[in-house]
Write a protein that holds these residues in place. Structure first.
Motif, short mmCIF file in Angstrom:
data_model
loop_
_atom_site.label_atom_id
_atom_site.label_comp_id
_atom_site.label_asym_id
_atom_site.label_seq_id
_atom_site.Cartn_x
_atom_site.Cartn_y
_atom_site.Cartn_z
N ALA A 24 -4.35 -51.91 35.59
CA ALA A 24 -5.50 -51.68 36.48
C ALA A 24 -6.80 -51.43 35.73
O ALA A 24 -7.87 -51.50 36.33
CB ALA A 24 -5.21 -50.52 37.42
N ASP A 25 -6.72 -51.12 34.44
CA ASP A 25 -7.94 -50.88 33.67
C ASP A 25 -8.17 -51.95 32.60
O ASP A 25 -8.89 -51.73 31.63
CB ASP A 25 -7.91 -49.49 33.03
CG ASP A 25 -6.74 -49.29 32.09
OD1 ASP A 25 -5.87 -50.19 31.98
OD2 ASP A 25 -6.67 -48.22 31.45
N SER A 26 -7.54 -53.12 32.78
CA SER A 26 -7.73 -54.25 31.86
C SER A 26 -8.41 -55.40 32.60
O SER A 26 -7.92 -55.83 33.65
CB SER A 26 -6.39 -54.71 31.30
OG SER A 26 -5.83 -53.73 30.44
N PHE A 27 -9.51 -55.89 32.02
CA PHE A 27 -10.32 -56.91 32.68
C PHE A 27 -10.25 -58.22 31.89
O PHE A 27 -10.77 -58.31 30.78
CB PHE A 27 -11.77 -56.44 32.79
CG PHE A 27 -11.97 -55.31 33.77
CD1 PHE A 27 -12.63 -55.52 34.98
CD2 PHE A 27 -11.47 -54.04 33.51
CE1 PHE A 27 -12.80 -54.49 35.90
CE2 PHE A 27 -11.63 -53.00 34.43
CZ PHE A 27 -12.30 -53.23 35.62
N PRO A 28 -9.60 -59.24 32.45
CA PRO A 28 -9.44 -60.51 31.73
C PRO A 28 -10.77 -61.26 31.62
O PRO A 28 -11.72 -60.96 32.34
CB PRO A 28 -8.44 -61.28 32.59
CG PRO A 28 -8.58 -60.70 33.96
CD PRO A 28 -8.93 -59.26 33.76
N PRO A 29 -10.83 -62.26 30.74
CA PRO A 29 -12.09 -62.99 30.52
C PRO A 29 -12.47 -63.85 31.72
O PRO A 29 -11.64 -64.14 32.59
CB PRO A 29 -11.79 -63.84 29.29
CG PRO A 29 -10.30 -64.03 29.32
CD PRO A 29 -9.75 -62.75 29.86
#
Length: 235
Positions: free
Chosen positions: A88-93
């Protein structure tokens, strides 16, 4: 046509979930996404009401606590031919969907993105630099994970005996089959746990968990260590 089912296990993620969901929608093409599935492990901070009030077509499932259980439940409901597991705290490119589907079309049935922290601390920058290499020791769940639905089922999903290290256990099985690629685009993840607990201290305990697993520690032993040295300091 391949489509992606995004599966996000959550537990008290009110701080990040709204930004993540809008990011996932804004950075992808709607025709490539089968659904976004959020699997809640018992949040008490308003995470689920936030999601339901956004007016988005997000599937919300309730699960027993534990990322392995939550992700397996999400996968069991997924309609896409490609599963994409995301913290939930990882933002993909940007255009992560196209990057994943291109990899699948090139016969890469599983993989992740290289990862950077939202911090300029020298150690976290160094740790981020190593994630570009396709070495099993450089992997972790916060880098996200895509895998074809068929391969996921063939392996048997995540081992629910693990309440910690479930991502690494599954990724190890992919490496044994030579089924892993690291896409050379940056995913950005939060450094909040390192900031809260101390970078050196948290990294030491994570390395200790890796070493214990390599030396044959059981899932129960790993969980006990995690509860004593990491989870207890989150309170």
């Amino acid at each position: 046509m391949n489509k992606i089912s995004i599966i996000i296990p959550v537990l008290n993620e009110a701080e990040t979930i709204e930004n993540l969901l809008f990011h996932l929608i804004d950075c992808s093409a709607i025709q490539n996404i089968a659904e976004i599935i959020v699997v809640d492990g018992g949040s008490t901070d308003g995470t689920i009401p936030i999601i339901k009030n956004l007016g988005l077509s997000i599937i919300v499932l309730n699960s027993d606590k534990g990322r392995a259980k939550q992700m397996n439940l999400g996968a069991s409901e997924a309609k896409g031919s490609v599963l994409y597991f995301l913290h939930a705290d990882s933002f993909p490119p940007n255009r992560y969907d196209q990057l994943i589907l291109s990899a699948i079309q090139n016969d890469n049935t599983a993989g992740c993105f290289k990862m950077k922290f939202d911090s300029n601390h020298w150690w976290l920058k160094l740790a981020s630099w190593f994630t570009q290499f396709n070495w099993q020791m450089c992997r972790g769940g916060d880098q996200s994970l895509f895998v074809t639905n068929s391969l996921f089922k063939n392996i048997g999903g995540f081992d629910e005996n693990f309440t910690i290290y479930e991502d690494n256990d599954f990724i190890a099985k992919l490496y044994k089959r030579n089924q892993f690629v690291v896409l050379q685009d940056w995913l950005t993840t939060s450094s909040r746990r390192y900031v809260k607990q101390g970078i050196g201290k948290l990294q030491f305990h994570f390395l200790a968990i890796h070493l214990k697993k390599r030396l044959g520690a059981s899932p129960e032993n790993l969980n006990s260590y995690y509860l004593k040295h990491i989870a207890s300091t989150n309170n």
